[in-house]
Write an enzyme that holds these catalytic residues in place. Structure first.
Site, mmCIF file in Angstrom:
data_model
loop_
_atom_site.group_PDB
_atom_site.id
_atom_site.type_symbol
_atom_site.label_atom_id
_atom_site.label_comp_id
_atom_site.label_asym_id
_atom_site.label_seq_id
_atom_site.Cartn_x
_atom_site.Cartn_y
_atom_site.Cartn_z
ATOM 1 N N GLY A 1 0.844 -1.208 0.000
ATOM 2 C CA GLY A 1 0.000 0.000 0.000
ATOM 3 C C GLY A 1 0.871 1.247 0.000
ATOM 4 N N ILE B 1 -4.430 12.030 9.670
ATOM 5 C CA ILE B 1 -3.073 12.433 9.284
ATOM 6 C C ILE B 1 -3.129 13.508 8.197
ATOM 7 C CG2 ILE B 1 -0.836 11.627 8.432
ATOM 8 C CD1 ILE B 1 -1.645 10.425 11.174
ATOM 9 N N TYR C 1 -15.082 0.106 8.928
ATOM 10 C CA TYR C 1 -13.643 0.357 9.053
ATOM 11 C C TYR C 1 -13.192 0.180 10.508
ATOM 12 C CZ TYR C 1 -9.383 3.318 9.024
ATOM 13 O OH TYR C 1 -8.123 3.829 9.161
ATOM 14 N N ASP D 1 2.060 -1.846 -4.401
ATOM 15 C CA ASP D 1 0.679 -1.362 -4.339
ATOM 16 C C ASP D 1 -0.122 -2.158 -5.376
ATOM 17 O OD1 ASP D 1 -0.412 1.535 -2.958
ATOM 18 O OD2 ASP D 1 -1.741 0.577 -4.408
ATOM 19 N N ILE D 2 -1.431 -2.007 -5.322
ATOM 20 C CA ILE D 2 -2.313 -2.723 -6.248
ATOM 21 C C ILE D 2 -2.153 -2.207 -7.683
ATOM 22 C CG2 ILE D 2 -4.310 -1.206 -5.783
ATOM 23 C CD1 ILE D 2 -4.800 -4.924 -6.035
ATOM 24 N N LYS E 1 -10.583 -2.552 12.251
ATOM 25 C CA LYS E 1 -9.394 -2.159 13.016
ATOM 26 C C LYS E 1 -9.440 -2.756 14.426
ATOM 27 C CE LYS E 1 -7.235 0.367 9.940
ATOM 28 N NZ LYS E 1 -5.986 -0.116 9.328
HETATM 29 P P1 NAD Z 1 -4.626 5.359 1.502
HETATM 30 O O1 NAD Z 1 -6.016 5.037 1.132
HETATM 31 O O2 NAD Z 1 -4.093 6.702 1.171
HETATM 32 O O3 NAD Z 1 -3.637 4.289 0.862
HETATM 33 C C1 NAD Z 1 -3.925 2.919 0.846
HETATM 34 C C2 NAD Z 1 -3.137 2.309 -0.315
HETATM 35 O O4 NAD Z 1 -3.464 0.931 -0.358
HETATM 36 C C3 NAD Z 1 -3.491 2.923 -1.679
HETATM 37 O O5 NAD Z 1 -2.324 3.314 -2.353
HETATM 38 C C4 NAD Z 1 -4.189 1.783 -2.404
HETATM 39 O O6 NAD Z 1 -3.937 1.766 -3.793
HETATM 40 C C5 NAD Z 1 -3.576 0.570 -1.724
HETATM 41 N N1 NAD Z 1 -4.404 -0.621 -1.865
HETATM 42 C C6 NAD Z 1 -5.754 -0.728 -1.911
HETATM 43 N N2 NAD Z 1 -6.117 -1.999 -2.104
HETATM 44 C C7 NAD Z 1 -4.976 -2.723 -2.185
HETATM 45 C C8 NAD Z 1 -4.703 -4.094 -2.377
HETATM 46 N N3 NAD Z 1 -5.680 -4.999 -2.532
HETATM 47 N N4 NAD Z 1 -3.409 -4.488 -2.407
HETATM 48 C C9 NAD Z 1 -2.403 -3.583 -2.255
HETATM 49 N N5 NAD Z 1 -2.600 -2.271 -2.079
HETATM 50 C C10 NAD Z 1 -3.880 -1.850 -2.032
HETATM 51 O O7 NAD Z 1 -4.458 5.065 3.071
HETATM 52 P P2 NAD Z 1 -3.490 5.769 4.112
HETATM 53 O O8 NAD Z 1 -4.164 6.992 4.574
HETATM 54 O O9 NAD Z 1 -2.117 5.838 3.575
HETATM 55 O O10 NAD Z 1 -3.567 4.731 5.308
HETATM 56 C C11 NAD Z 1 -2.582 3.751 5.520
HETATM 57 C C12 NAD Z 1 -2.968 2.962 6.756
HETATM 58 O O11 NAD Z 1 -3.088 3.852 7.884
HETATM 59 C C13 NAD Z 1 -4.330 2.254 6.638
HETATM 60 O O12 NAD Z 1 -4.278 1.041 7.349
HETATM 61 C C14 NAD Z 1 -5.269 3.204 7.357
HETATM 62 O O13 NAD Z 1 -6.369 2.532 7.876
HETATM 63 C C15 NAD Z 1 -4.373 3.736 8.465
HETATM 64 N N6 NAD Z 1 -4.821 5.040 8.969
HETATM 65 C C16 NAD Z 1 -4.751 6.162 8.186
HETATM 66 C C17 NAD Z 1 -5.179 7.375 8.688
HETATM 67 C C18 NAD Z 1 -5.102 8.636 7.883
HETATM 68 O O14 NAD Z 1 -5.523 9.714 8.348
HETATM 69 N N7 NAD Z 1 -4.563 8.618 6.669
HETATM 70 C C19 NAD Z 1 -5.706 7.454 9.999
HETATM 71 C C20 NAD Z 1 -5.808 6.286 10.747
HETATM 72 C C21 NAD Z 1 -5.334 5.090 10.232
#
Ligand code: NAD
Length: 321
Positions: A8, A172, A142, A34-35, A146
């Site tokens: 990811g 974030i 979601y 990534d996907i 978690k």
């Molecule tokens: P994001 O949605 O920006 O990125 C997720 C990435 O995962 C994307 O690039 C997407 O293409 C990729 N993805 C989707 N399906 C996939 C698959 N089947 N195989 C491989 N890759 C795949 O998310 P983020 O904000 O970078 O979050 C990263 C982690 O942090 C997640 O677990 C999220 O729950 C957690 N998180 C994020 C925030 C925030 O504010 N951004 C807050 C709390 C928790």
């Protein structure tokens, strides 16, 4: 030398983690995946594999091919998108975690980072200074994934000795990669729109207070946790982590100090209900005591950095739609 895989890596946090880990370990020791090829900055900055986190064999082959010992599992479906596709969120968020935990259980990898979220908390959780251990009845798919993920992480650690580490990230905020469908996305979009349009229509109401953090602090926390010695990691579900809490009205005021004619309107949508079920502030005493967590950015410093970086970015690139 540790060899790292980020799953990811094209996302908001995964991309910045990739850049930082490449700075620390060298590009040859950090494989991004990534996907799809959608984030070309990540794709072009070192080793990159197209990898579906839901496909156990593909993940295993990638890990073996590159002799990976540490996995950062950043792929997930976030809160707002998850409400539209509940079963897809469950499928991705749970199966990707099981695949990585099972590879660690077999000894194929040594260390795992998996992020949790403030979404593990729900409407029955005390919302001010939410404690590490408290009532958790998440109201979103979601949040359910978690919370369940946290239970499995702790179980795999206790039963099989898996070295899995986790943080409950707040919202974030960053300027390099746009967020991917969460409820706190407004706090990133608002800066973009302030620069491009001097106006923003917010999908949360003006007094909705949520816990937030600047990306540099989130990356620092992630790496500090991963570098801490095992005996200092006392929580194997997920650590509360906190930096700043603010409302849309407060972030707008902070932006106005740089862009005085910035205007904000409020038009709450389905995400308001999600935000209302989450904490307003978080007690992260355990993270501060166990591995010396300390944040650097307050709202003022973050606004200064966001505006300065986005102004540079928009002089050489396109607007967000
Ligand atoms: P994001 O949605 O920006 O990125 C997720 C990435 O995962 C994307 O690039 C997407 O293409 C990729 N993805 C989707 N399906 C996939 C698959 N089947 N195989 C491989 N890759 C795949 O998310 P983020 O904000 O970078 O979050 C990263 C982690 O942090 C997640 O677990 C999220 O729950 C957690 N998180 C994020 C925030 C925030 O504010 N951004 C807050 C709390 C928790």
């Amino acid at each position: 030398m540790s060899k790292v895989l980020i799953i990811g890596a094209g996302g908001q946090i995964g991309s910045e983690l990739t850049y930082k880990l490449r700075e620390i370990h060298g590009s040859d020791n950090v494989v991004a995946s990534d996907i799809s090829f959608s984030n070309l900055d990540v794709v072009n900055s070192g080793f990159f594999e197209v990898l579906d986190a839901k496909d156990f064999n593909a993940v295993k082959i990638c890990i073996e091919k590159h002799n990976i010992d540490t996995v950062y599992l950043m792929a997930a479906m976030l809160s707002a998108t998850g409400e539209k596709h509940p079963m897809m969120a469950w499928d991705l968020n749970m199966n990707s975690l099981f695949h990585v935990l099972n590879l660690a259980k077999k000894g194929i990898i040594k260390k795992v980072f998996w992020p949790s979220s403030i979404a593990v908390f729900g409407p029955t959780t005390p919302s001010i200074n939410t404690p590490q251990h408290t009532t958790m009845e998440p109201a979103t798919v979601y949040g359910i994934t978690k919370q369940v993920g946290e239970r499995w992480c702790e179980y795999y650690h206790k039963q099989y000795g898996v070295d899995v580490r986790s943080i409950r990230y707040p919202g974030i905020i960053s300027w390099k990669t746009l967020p991917g469908g969460g409820t706190t996305d407004y706090a990133v979009e608002i800066y973009h729109k302030a620069i491009t349009d001097k106006a923003y229509e917010c999908f949360l109401s003006e007094d909705t207070q949520l816990p937030m953090m600047f990306m540099d602090d989130a990356i620092k926390a992630t790496l500090d946790l991963m570098n801490a010695s095992e005996e200092n990691i006392k929580i194997r579900s997920s650590y509360n982590l906190s930096a700043i809490s603010f409302t849309p009205k407060e972030i707008a005021a902070s932006i106005k100090s740089y862009i005085p004619d910035f205007e904000i309107k409020y038009n709450p949508d389905f995400r308001q209900k999600i935000a209302d079920s989450w904490p307003k502030s978080i007690d992260d005493t355990s993270a501060r005591a166990d591995w010396n967590w300390k944040h650097d950015y307050n709202l003022e410093l973050m606004t200064k950095e966001m505006i300065s970086q986005l102004k540079k970015k928009y002089t050489s690139s396109e607007k967000i739609s």
